[in-house]
Design an enzyme around this catalytic site. Structure first.
Site, PDB file in Angstrom:
ATOM      1  N   LYS A 205      17.395   3.965   9.466  1.00 40.24           N
ATOM      2  CA  LYS A 205      16.562   3.602  10.620  1.00 40.24           C
ATOM      3  C   LYS A 205      16.287   4.816  11.515  1.00 40.24           C
ATOM      4  CE  LYS A 205      14.720   1.474  14.052  1.00 40.24           C
ATOM      5  NZ  LYS A 205      13.418   0.839  14.016  1.00 40.24           N
ATOM      6  N   CYS A 259      11.426   3.466  20.845  1.00 40.35           N
ATOM      7  CA  CYS A 259      11.997   3.776  19.528  1.00 40.35           C
ATOM      8  C   CYS A 259      11.955   5.264  19.246  1.00 40.35           C
ATOM      9  CB  CYS A 259      11.224   3.052  18.441  1.00 40.35           C
ATOM     10  SG  CYS A 259      10.843   1.362  18.856  1.00 40.35           S
TER      11      CYS A 259
HETATM   12  N1  SAJ Z   1       1.902   8.902  18.419  1.00 41.19           N
HETATM   13  C1  SAJ Z   1       1.278  10.132  18.473  1.00 41.19           C
HETATM   14  N2  SAJ Z   1       0.616  10.577  17.362  1.00 41.19           N
HETATM   15  C2  SAJ Z   1       0.550   9.839  16.223  1.00 41.19           C
HETATM   16  C3  SAJ Z   1       1.201   8.601  16.166  1.00 41.19           C
HETATM   17  C4  SAJ Z   1       1.879   8.144  17.275  1.00 41.19           C
HETATM   18  O1  SAJ Z   1       1.304  10.834  19.486  1.00 41.19           O
HETATM   19  O2  SAJ Z   1      -0.099  10.310  15.280  1.00 41.19           O
HETATM   20  C5  SAJ Z   1       2.648   8.414  19.591  1.00 41.19           C
HETATM   21  C6  SAJ Z   1       2.170   7.051  20.118  1.00 41.19           C
HETATM   22  O3  SAJ Z   1       1.084   7.193  20.986  1.00 41.19           O
HETATM   23  C7  SAJ Z   1       3.415   6.561  20.807  1.00 41.19           C
HETATM   24  C8  SAJ Z   1       4.550   7.101  19.923  1.00 41.19           C
HETATM   25  O4  SAJ Z   1       3.979   8.156  19.181  1.00 41.19           O
HETATM   26  O5  SAJ Z   1       3.552   7.125  22.090  1.00 41.19           O
HETATM   27  C9  SAJ Z   1       5.164   6.091  18.977  1.00 41.19           C
HETATM   28  O6  SAJ Z   1       4.157   5.228  18.448  1.00 41.19           O
HETATM   29  P1  SAJ Z   1       4.163   4.699  16.934  1.00 41.19           P
HETATM   30  O7  SAJ Z   1       2.985   3.817  16.771  1.00 41.19           O
HETATM   31  O8  SAJ Z   1       4.285   5.848  16.015  1.00 41.19           O
HETATM   32  O9  SAJ Z   1       5.505   3.919  16.777  1.00 41.19           O
HETATM   33  P2  SAJ Z   1       6.284   2.768  17.586  1.00 41.19           P
HETATM   34  O10 SAJ Z   1       7.276   3.414  18.497  1.00 41.19           O
HETATM   35  O11 SAJ Z   1       5.344   1.800  18.198  1.00 41.19           O
HETATM   36  O12 SAJ Z   1       7.048   2.063  16.382  1.00 41.19           O
HETATM   37  C10 SAJ Z   1       7.945   2.834  15.608  1.00 41.19           C
HETATM   38  C11 SAJ Z   1       7.652   2.562  14.136  1.00 41.19           C
HETATM   39  N3  SAJ Z   1       8.321   3.588  13.332  1.00 41.19           N
HETATM   40  C12 SAJ Z   1       7.650   4.334  12.429  1.00 41.19           C
HETATM   41  O13 SAJ Z   1       6.468   4.237  12.227  1.00 41.19           O
HETATM   42  C13 SAJ Z   1       8.480   5.300  11.638  1.00 41.19           C
HETATM   43  C14 SAJ Z   1       8.103   1.176  13.768  1.00 41.19           C
HETATM   44  O14 SAJ Z   1       7.990   0.948  12.385  1.00 41.19           O
HETATM   45  C15 SAJ Z   1       9.565   0.947  14.192  1.00 41.19           C
HETATM   46  O15 SAJ Z   1       9.980  -0.370  13.946  1.00 41.19           O
HETATM   47  C16 SAJ Z   1       9.638   1.160  15.678  1.00 41.19           C
HETATM   48  O16 SAJ Z   1       9.254   2.517  15.943  1.00 41.19           O
HETATM   49  C17 SAJ Z   1      11.056   0.887  16.143  1.00 41.19           C
HETATM   50  O17 SAJ Z   1      11.294  -0.166  16.778  1.00 41.19           O
HETATM   51  O18 SAJ Z   1      11.940   1.641  15.838  1.00 41.19           O
END
Ligand code: SAJ
Length: 426
Positions: A205, A259
């Site tokens: 995780k 997360c």
């Molecule tokens: N972000 C960027 N650039 C990107 C992608 C995301 O700057 O290319 C930023 C987003 O704006 C945000 C942050 O990263 O601020 C996280 O967003 P996210 O959509 O990547 O992820 P979360 O936090 O909403 O969900 C993540 C997911 N993990 C992964 O994709 C590896 C999800 O599957 C997990 O269940 C979740 O964390 C968790 O609860 O751990």
């Protein structure tokens, strides 16, 4: 062993969808939360979080009589702990909710029960912290009761679908525990269910979210480099991603949410001597709001006394979650640089940030504005027509931090349009 009655501790973004999904799949579920207002609200069908489809699901679960909401756990066949593991100021995991949930379960634990920890936790939490607390009941994990760690892996915004379709990892303190977990989640999980040991599952995780954090840090650092070398990072990423084995993520104002911006610290805390790259990636992403603020000042000059409309506060598009949001951090930095910031987020129009003005609508936010900054790519913002906007406001300087708008259209509508990481066209 079949698990007919469940107790789900923690009715947040994971616990509530999980409890409701089990209930709509025929299990008798007691949903437990220590927050009386959440309990009261849910009893009346009021859902305290926004997630597409969740309200309908919760209401169906409650109506069916299979989901009952309580403030304390009761005897059940299985217990799922889905409480938050936030971090403290000094970036250390705060396990107090996990510990008190485990203590509450220990009070009612019986022989042959199954206990599942879902909360994201530092490596070895299940074995070193949760098992000893549960064993205060006099029962031994792996012998008298089953104990597993099974991380949630769902993406906010798509939780209900991913809960069912994603691969589920179940790590047991022994194989029988992992198998017991598989039997329970098999109730609704359609993805693969893969068994391992508890500590591997914990580490998997953390690795998933750390991997994403490091990749976003690389994108953010590339954006800074592109800015220096007068390259458009968005064009460069698109070209690099044409390589069959490259998939660079998007730069932006930083990484937020409960997360990805939190979990990597669990490695840093547990093994600071080893987690050097992980630590640096965190620092890069955490300093991105400052980069945005500096970038704006380089483009627009001194912002002191200027009125800035900041669009979006959530940690990512189309969610209402503001935890660890880099947009909020950026607003604070703009404010501290002397700007009068008017904030607007359609998903949370009540949120306040000290010494800034909360707007109830886009029109209110942009009235009399000098600068417009797009911090979150909410669909509603992406749809803004620059020609329409040009007629409504005197603002002529626009900074797009998420590549949410078509720069050519904004320039044609008379705006000085700047995009984060675009060193070519500025
Ligand atoms: N972000 C960027 N650039 C990107 C992608 C995301 O700057 O290319 C930023 C987003 O704006 C945000 C942050 O990263 O601020 C996280 O967003 P996210 O959509 O990547 O992820 P979360 O936090 O909403 O969900 C993540 C997911 N993990 C992964 O994709 C590896 C999800 O599957 C997990 O269940 C979740 O964390 C968790 O609860 O751990």
């Amino acid at each position: 062993m079949s698990y007919e009655t469940l107790c789900v501790l923690g009715l947040g973004y994971i616990g509530l969808p999980t409890a409701s999904t089990f209930a709509t799949h025929g299990k008798k579920v007691i949903g437990v939360d220590i927050n009386p207002s959440i309990v009261e609200g849910l009893k009346n069908g009021k859902v305290h979080l926004f997630e597409p489809g969740l309200r309908t699901l919760v209401q169906a679960a409650i109506r069916s009589g299979n989901l009952i909401i309580k403030e304390k756990p009761q005897k059940a066949d299985a217990f799922i702990i889905a409480v938050p593991t936030p971090f403290k100021e000094e970036k250390k995991a705060d396990l107090s909710y996990v510990i008190s949930a485990a203590e509450a379960v220990a009070q009612v634990l019986e022989k042959n029960n199954l206990v599942i920890l879902e909360s994201t936790s530092p490596p070895r939490t299940t074995i070193d912290i949760v098992a000893p607390i549960l064993e205060k009941s006099g029962l031994i994990s792996g012998k008298d009761f089953y104990l597993t760690y099974s991380p949630e892996r769902v993406l906010p915004g798509q939780i209900l679908r991913e809960l069912i379709e994603n691969t589920r990892i179940i790590g047991g303190v022994d194989l029988d525990s992992a198998q017991a977990g598989k039997e329970l989640y098999g109730t609704f999980v359609r993805g693969d269910i893969i068994l391992t040991d508890a500590t591997t599952a914990e580490m998997v995780k953390l690795m998933e979210n750390t991997y994403r954090d490091i990749n976003i840090a690389a994108a953010n650092e590339f954006a800074r480099l592109a800015d220096r070398f007068q390259v458009d990072i968005w064009e460069a990423i698109e070209l690099a991603n044409r390589h069959p084995r490259v998939n660079i993520l998007n730069p932006g104002p930083g990484v937020g949410g409960h997360c990805i911006s939190v979990d990597p610290w669990f490695f840093v805390e547990a093994a600071p001597d080893l987690a050097r790259l992980i630590h640096t990636a965190r620092l890069v992403n955490d300093s991105q709001p400052q980069f945005v603020c500096d970038f704006l000042q380089r483009m627009a000059g001194d912002i002191s006394g200027k009125k800035i409309a900041a669009l979006g506060l959530a940690y990512k598009p189309d969610v209402d979650d503001l935890r660890e949001s880099p947009a909020v951090e950026t607003v604070k930095l703009l404010r501290d640089a002397g700007a009068q910031v008017h904030i607007f987020d359609p998903f949370d129009t009540d949120f306040t940030i000290e010494n800034t003005h909360t707007s109830q609508s886009l029109d209110e936010a942009i009235t009399g504005t000098d600068i417009l900054i797009l911090l979150v790519g909410h669909e509603q913002f992406k749809k803004i027509d620059p020609v329409d906007l040009a007629n409504k406001t005197s603002v002529r300087i626009v900074l797009d931090t998420v590549n949410g708008w078509d720069g050519t259209a904004w320039k044609a509508a008379g705006f000085s349009y700047f995009r984060l990481g675009d060193g070519k066209r500025r």
